[in-house]
Design a protein around this motif. Structure first.
Motif, PDB file in Angstrom:
ATOM      1  N   SER A   2       0.850  -1.774   0.318  1.00 42.09           N
ATOM      2  CA  SER A   2      -0.156   0.248  -0.287  1.00 42.09           C
ATOM      3  C   SER A   2       0.970   0.979  -0.077  1.00 42.09           C
ATOM      4  O   SER A   2       1.293   1.465   0.931  1.00 42.09           O
ATOM      5  N   LYS A   3       0.789   2.121  -1.143  1.00 42.76           N
ATOM      6  CA  LYS A   3       1.106   3.070  -1.036  1.00 42.76           C
ATOM      7  C   LYS A   3       0.335   4.228  -0.431  1.00 42.76           C
ATOM      8  O   LYS A   3      -0.699   4.550  -0.076  1.00 42.76           O
ATOM      9  N   GLN A   4       0.780   5.721   0.316  1.00 42.65           N
ATOM     10  CA  GLN A   4       0.198   6.819   0.916  1.00 42.65           C
ATOM     11  C   GLN A   4      -1.119   7.295  -0.395  1.00 42.65           C
ATOM     12  O   GLN A   4       0.103   7.832  -1.222  1.00 42.65           O
ATOM     13  N   VAL A   5      -2.036   7.885   0.187  1.00 46.93           N
ATOM     14  CA  VAL A   5      -3.144   8.500  -0.774  1.00 46.93           C
ATOM     15  C   VAL A   5      -3.257   9.464  -0.355  1.00 46.93           C
ATOM     16  O   VAL A   5      -3.605   9.444   0.948  1.00 46.93           O
ATOM     17  N   ALA A   6      -2.883  10.857  -0.732  1.00 48.37           N
ATOM     18  CA  ALA A   6      -3.175  12.315  -0.056  1.00 48.37           C
ATOM     19  C   ALA A   6      -4.770  13.359   0.261  1.00 48.37           C
ATOM     20  O   ALA A   6      -5.206  12.515  -1.246  1.00 48.37           O
ATOM     21  N   LEU A   7      -5.651  13.171   0.680  1.00 50.84           N
ATOM     22  CA  LEU A   7      -6.850  13.128   0.763  1.00 50.84           C
ATOM     23  C   LEU A   7      -7.275  14.548   1.416  1.00 50.84           C
ATOM     24  O   LEU A   7      -6.047  14.449   3.288  1.00 50.84           O
ATOM     25  N   ASP A  26     -23.702  19.849  -3.587  1.00 52.84           N
ATOM     26  CA  ASP A  26     -22.160  20.435  -3.287  1.00 52.84           C
ATOM     27  C   ASP A  26     -21.207  19.845  -4.068  1.00 52.84           C
ATOM     28  O   ASP A  26     -20.090  20.037  -4.370  1.00 52.84           O
ATOM     29  N   GLY A  27     -21.116  18.712  -4.163  1.00 47.40           N
ATOM     30  CA  GLY A  27     -20.568  16.953  -3.827  1.00 47.40           C
ATOM     31  C   GLY A  27     -19.515  16.678  -3.042  1.00 47.40           C
ATOM     32  O   GLY A  27     -18.395  16.314  -3.279  1.00 47.40           O
ATOM     33  N   ARG A  28     -20.006  16.985  -1.595  1.00 50.97           N
ATOM     34  CA  ARG A  28     -19.321  16.906  -0.854  1.00 50.97           C
ATOM     35  C   ARG A  28     -19.811  15.540  -0.588  1.00 50.97           C
ATOM     36  O   ARG A  28     -20.868  15.810  -0.343  1.00 50.97           O
ATOM     37  N   VAL A  45     -15.472  15.665   2.531  1.00 46.97           N
ATOM     38  CA  VAL A  45     -14.343  15.152   1.468  1.00 46.97           C
ATOM     39  C   VAL A  45     -15.373  15.698  -0.223  1.00 46.97           C
ATOM     40  O   VAL A  45     -16.211  15.290   0.097  1.00 46.97           O
ATOM     41  N   ASP A  46     -14.307  15.814  -0.901  1.00 46.93           N
ATOM     42  CA  ASP A  46     -14.667  15.975  -1.678  1.00 46.93           C
ATOM     43  C   ASP A  46     -15.086  14.637  -2.809  1.00 46.93           C
ATOM     44  O   ASP A  46     -14.170  13.962  -2.809  1.00 46.93           O
ATOM     45  N   LEU A  50     -12.443  11.408  -2.855  1.00 43.56           N
ATOM     46  CA  LEU A  50     -13.210  10.228  -2.366  1.00 43.56           C
ATOM     47  C   LEU A  50     -12.029   8.834  -3.342  1.00 43.56           C
ATOM     48  O   LEU A  50     -11.829   7.838  -3.039  1.00 43.56           O
ATOM     49  N   TYR A  51     -12.858   9.072  -4.689  1.00 49.40           N
ATOM     50  CA  TYR A  51     -13.336   7.974  -5.342  1.00 49.40           C
ATOM     51  C   TYR A  51     -12.101   7.253  -6.468  1.00 49.40           C
ATOM     52  O   TYR A  51     -11.789   6.556  -6.307  1.00 49.40           O
ATOM     53  N   HIS A  52     -11.324   8.331  -6.543  1.00 51.22           N
ATOM     54  CA  HIS A  52      -9.993   8.351  -6.637  1.00 51.22           C
ATOM     55  C   HIS A  52      -9.370   7.344  -5.190  1.00 51.22           C
ATOM     56  O   HIS A  52      -8.090   6.618  -6.290  1.00 51.22           O
ATOM     57  N   VAL A  53      -9.127   8.037  -4.322  1.00 52.57           N
ATOM     58  CA  VAL A  53      -8.231   7.461  -2.862  1.00 52.57           C
ATOM     59  C   VAL A  53      -9.066   5.947  -3.077  1.00 52.57           C
ATOM     60  O   VAL A  53      -7.639   5.406  -3.093  1.00 52.57           O
ATOM     61  N   LEU A  54     -10.921   5.611  -2.771  1.00 55.64           N
ATOM     62  CA  LEU A  54     -10.554   4.263  -2.986  1.00 55.64           C
ATOM     63  C   LEU A  54     -10.359   3.557  -4.350  1.00 55.64           C
ATOM     64  O   LEU A  54     -11.154   2.430  -4.167  1.00 55.64           O
TER      65      LEU A  54
END
Length: 224
Positions: A2-7, A26-28, A45-46, A50-54
Motif C-alpha cells: 500500500s502506498k499513501q494517498v493524500a486526501l 455541493d459534491g462533498r 471530503v470532495d 474520494l472516488y479516486h483514493v478508493l
C-alpha cells in the motif's frame, strides 16, 4: 504494498441531515475522523477525490494521508454507507492508524495460471476470494497471488499453501480451502414434481379395474 494517498478534508459544524444534504449537493461527502491521535471530528471530503483514493490498486485498503485543515493524519476508510440504487458514497469513517501498529484487513486472493488438471476435464473452483490478515499499515499487499498451474485433478491448495510476504500474519484457518480442481459431476434430473404420486394413483385405479373385471359374471351367450 500500500502506498499513501493524500486526501484533503474540511472540518464541519455538526452531523445533521440538513447539513449532510447540503454537502452532497455541493459534491462533498460527509465523514467522521477518529482513532489514533485523532479526536472524533466531523469532516467532509470532495466526492471525486474520494472516488479516486478508493480506486487505486489497494482499493478499500488504501492508506490515506488525511489533511484536516492543515493537520495530517494517517487513516484508512471504513464503514462506507452507499446509496441503495446509485451506489455513490453517502458517508465514510476515516479511522486513524499508527504506522508502527499492525492493522487487520481483508486482501483479495488472485489465481494465476491455468490448472494442469483442466486438460483432463477438471475445473478449478475458487473457494476463498479474500484473506483476513494482520500487518503493518504501510506493508499491506494489494493482493495475494496463488499459482495454480501445477494443480491436477483432485488437488487442493489451502491457506497454508499461500506465499505471504514477510510480516503478514494470516487470520484464517490454515486448512481452509482456497482452490480445488475437480471433475464436474453430472446432474441427474429430479423427477417432475408430483409424478410419483400420479403414477401410484394410476396403478391403484388400474388394480381396482382389474379386480372388477375378474369379479364380473359371464354375460349371456358367453358360457361354454
Amino acid at each position: 504494498m500500500s502506498k499513501q494517498v493524500a486526501l484533503s478534508a474540511r472540518a464541519r459544524a455538526g452531523s445533521g441531515k440538513g447539513e449532510a444534504r447540503a454537502l452532497r449537493r455541493d459534491g462533498r461527502v460527509p465523514a467522521i475522523a477518529y482513532g489514533a491521535e485523532i479526536d472524533p471530528t466531523p469532516v467532509s471530503v470532495d466526492g471525486r477525490d474520494l472516488y479516486h483514493v478508493l480506486h487505486t490498486g489497494a482499493g478499500l485498503n488504501a492508506i490515506i494521508r488525511l489533511d484536516i485543515d492543515g493537520e495530517t493524519h494517517l487513516t484508512i476508510a471504513r464503514d462506507l454507507q452507499r446509496h441503495p440504487v446509485r451506489r455513490e458514497i453517502l458517508h465514510v469513517d476515516f479511522v486513524g492508524i499508527s504506522r508502527n501498529k499492525p492493522i487487520q484487513v481483508d486482501v483479495p486472493i488472485h489465481l494465476e495460471g491455468t490448472a494442469a488438471g483442466e486438460e483432463d476435464g477438471g475445473v478449478a473452483e475458487h473457494v476463498l476470494y479474500s484473506l483476513p490478515i494482520e500487518v503493518l499499515p504501510l506493508e499491506v499487499p494489494d493482493q495475494i497471488v496463488l499459482d495454480i498451474s501445477d494443480m491436477g485433478v483432485g488437488d487442493v491448495k489451502r491457506v497454508s499453501d499461500l506465499d505471504l510476504p514477510a510480516g503478514v500474519t494470516p487470520l484464517e484457518d490454515p486448512e481452509r480451502t482456497v482452490v480445488s480442481v475437480n471433475i464436474p459431476q453430472l446432474e441427474v434430473p429430479e423427477p417432475e414434481e408430483g409424478l410419483e404420486e400420479v403414477e401410484a394413483e394410476f396403478a391403484e385405479v388400474e388394480g381396482e379395474a382389474a379386480e372388477e373385471v375378474a369379479g364380473e359374471e359371464p354375460a349371456a351367450g358367453d358360457e361354454g
